[in-house]
Write a protein that holds these residues in place. Structure first.
Motif, mmCIF file in Angstrom:
data_model
loop_
_atom_site.group_PDB
_atom_site.id
_atom_site.type_symbol
_atom_site.label_atom_id
_atom_site.label_comp_id
_atom_site.label_asym_id
_atom_site.label_seq_id
_atom_site.Cartn_x
_atom_site.Cartn_y
_atom_site.Cartn_z
ATOM 1 N N GLU A 92 -1.861 -9.637 -1.232
ATOM 2 C CA GLU A 92 -2.545 -10.455 -2.227
ATOM 3 C C GLU A 92 -3.296 -9.580 -3.234
ATOM 4 O OE1 GLU A 92 -5.639 -13.883 -1.585
ATOM 5 O OE2 GLU A 92 -3.951 -14.100 -0.190
ATOM 6 N N GLN A 93 -3.980 -8.550 -2.700
ATOM 7 C CA GLN A 93 -4.716 -7.607 -3.565
ATOM 8 C C GLN A 93 -3.792 -6.937 -4.561
ATOM 9 O OE1 GLN A 93 -6.931 -4.451 -1.640
ATOM 10 N NE2 GLN A 93 -8.037 -5.932 -0.386
ATOM 11 N N ARG A 145 0.846 -1.208 0.000
ATOM 12 C CA ARG A 145 0.000 0.000 0.000
ATOM 13 C C ARG A 145 0.883 1.261 0.000
ATOM 14 N NH1 ARG A 145 -2.392 0.919 6.178
ATOM 15 N NH2 ARG A 145 -0.612 2.181 6.837
ATOM 16 N N LYS A 167 -2.561 -9.221 -7.253
ATOM 17 C CA LYS A 167 -3.624 -9.411 -8.255
ATOM 18 C C LYS A 167 -3.692 -8.214 -9.201
ATOM 19 C CE LYS A 167 -6.950 -12.536 -6.180
ATOM 20 N NZ LYS A 167 -7.780 -12.478 -4.991
ATOM 21 N N LYS A 214 5.142 -12.793 1.470
ATOM 22 C CA LYS A 214 4.929 -12.311 2.836
ATOM 23 C C LYS A 214 6.283 -12.225 3.543
ATOM 24 C CE LYS A 214 2.381 -12.610 6.980
ATOM 25 N NZ LYS A 214 2.617 -13.352 8.215
ATOM 26 N N ASN A 244 1.474 -7.381 5.610
ATOM 27 C CA ASN A 244 0.021 -7.398 5.495
ATOM 28 C C ASN A 244 -0.411 -8.315 4.341
ATOM 29 O OD1 ASN A 244 -2.703 -6.807 4.949
ATOM 30 N ND2 ASN A 244 -2.498 -4.791 5.874
ATOM 31 N N GLU A 245 -0.763 -9.565 4.715
ATOM 32 C CA GLU A 245 -1.018 -10.587 3.701
ATOM 33 C C GLU A 245 -2.183 -10.239 2.785
ATOM 34 O OE1 GLU A 245 -0.351 -15.314 4.261
ATOM 35 O OE2 GLU A 245 -0.803 -14.164 6.057
ATOM 36 N N GLU A 246 -3.247 -9.682 3.389
ATOM 37 C CA GLU A 246 -4.457 -9.388 2.629
ATOM 38 C C GLU A 246 -4.181 -8.334 1.556
ATOM 39 O OE1 GLU A 246 -7.770 -8.824 5.397
ATOM 40 O OE2 GLU A 246 -8.748 -7.755 3.749
ATOM 41 N N LEU A 247 -3.563 -7.229 1.973
ATOM 42 C CA LEU A 247 -3.251 -6.159 1.013
ATOM 43 C C LEU A 247 -2.216 -6.620 -0.014
ATOM 44 C CD1 LEU A 247 -3.093 -2.920 3.226
ATOM 45 C CD2 LEU A 247 -4.888 -3.620 1.629
#
Ligand code: NAD
Length: 248
Positions: free
Chosen positions: A44-45, A16, A48, A61, A39-42
């Protein structure tokens, strides 16, 4: 326009903010991009998003304060892309407090991520870049590391330390055609500065000759320049991207 076709870049804290924009900027100019973040979620986003844009991208990660993690980051990068041309040490945090109130933990966390994290990533990439006899290392410092800031002794010390690492690495790696430079952003519009009140922002603007906060693109553009072939004769430097706020 800078062209990074065939180049492989690693951007820490790339999920981010400034790091994500650096990843986009290098990707849009043709680089394969590895982003590293806690921050794994961000992460991955962002992976993508880059893949959807046609970039060869990989999210790994990574907690930059852990040397085994940064060793793994570089191993995964070399496994997938065969080389590392550009390392951008961007991951960083703040834990602000006046010195009298600052806890030992607040000090240690900021030093571990901002300062030791930069050391770890450079240490992990050294062998590969030395073997290639080429490389670009760009460390994200801060104007706060140059001028100090009340409430940020930990952060200022970490960012001043990053300047010390930059100049020493520039000297150690120069014979292998590896450059190392730092960027010192001023106040940039991100989540990190979102918390500032409107009054503080107005006061800040009055101290900036260009009368505005910086954008993530302003920083990413400077990274692209320092990462480019065209910047081959520049090493050990600190480039302020701050609207003229701090002049040496
Ligand atoms: N925003 C500003 O005004 C400003 C000014 C000067 C310097 N900087 C520096 O620029 C860099 C990026 O700042 P930003 O504003 O985009 O911050 P941000 O908080 O928006 O993003 C930082 C990213 O780093 C990641 N990160 C945090 N700890 C990590 C760790 N241990 N390992 C790996 N990743 C980790 C976070 O998950 C996040 O994705 C930082 O080094 C910051 O100190 C920012």
């Amino acid at each position: 326009m800078m062209n990074f076709e065939g180049k492989v870049a690693v951007v820490t804290g790339g999920a981010r903010g400034i790091g994500a924009e650096i990843a986009r900027a290098l990707a849009s100019r043709g680089a394969s991009v590895v982003i590293a973040d806690v921050n794994e979620e961000l992460l991955e986003q962002m992976e993508k998003e880059l893949l959807a844009g046609g970039t060869e991208a990989l999210g790994v990660k990574t907690d930059v304060s852990s040397l085994p993690d940064t060793d793994n980051l570089i191993a995964k990068t070399v496994e997938k892309f065969g080389r590392v041309d550009i390392l951008v040490n961007n991951a960083g945090i703040t834990r602000d407090n006046l010195l009298m109130r600052m806890s030992e933990q607040e000090w240690d966390q900021v030093i571990a991520i901002n300062l030791k994290g930069t050391f770890n990533c450079i240490k992990s990439v050294t062998r590969q870049m030395m073997k290639q006899r080429s490389g670009r290392i760009i460390n994200i410092s801060s104007v706060v590391g140059l001028m100090g800031n009340a409430g940020q002794v930990n952060y200022a010390a970490s960012k001043a330390g990053v300047v010390g690492i930059t100049k020493s690495v520039a000297r150690e790696f120069s014979s292998r055609n590896i450059t190392c430079n730092a960027i010192a952003p001023g106040f940039i519009q991100t989540e990190m500065t979102h918390v500032l009140s409107e009054k503080v922002v107005e006061t800040l603007k009055s101290q900036i000759p260009l009368s505005r906060l910086g954008t993530v693109q302003d920083v990413a553009n400077a990274v692209c320049f320092l990462a480019s072939d065209e910047a081959g004769y520049i090493t050990g430097q600190v480039l302020n991207v701050d609207g003229g706020m701090v002049m040496a």
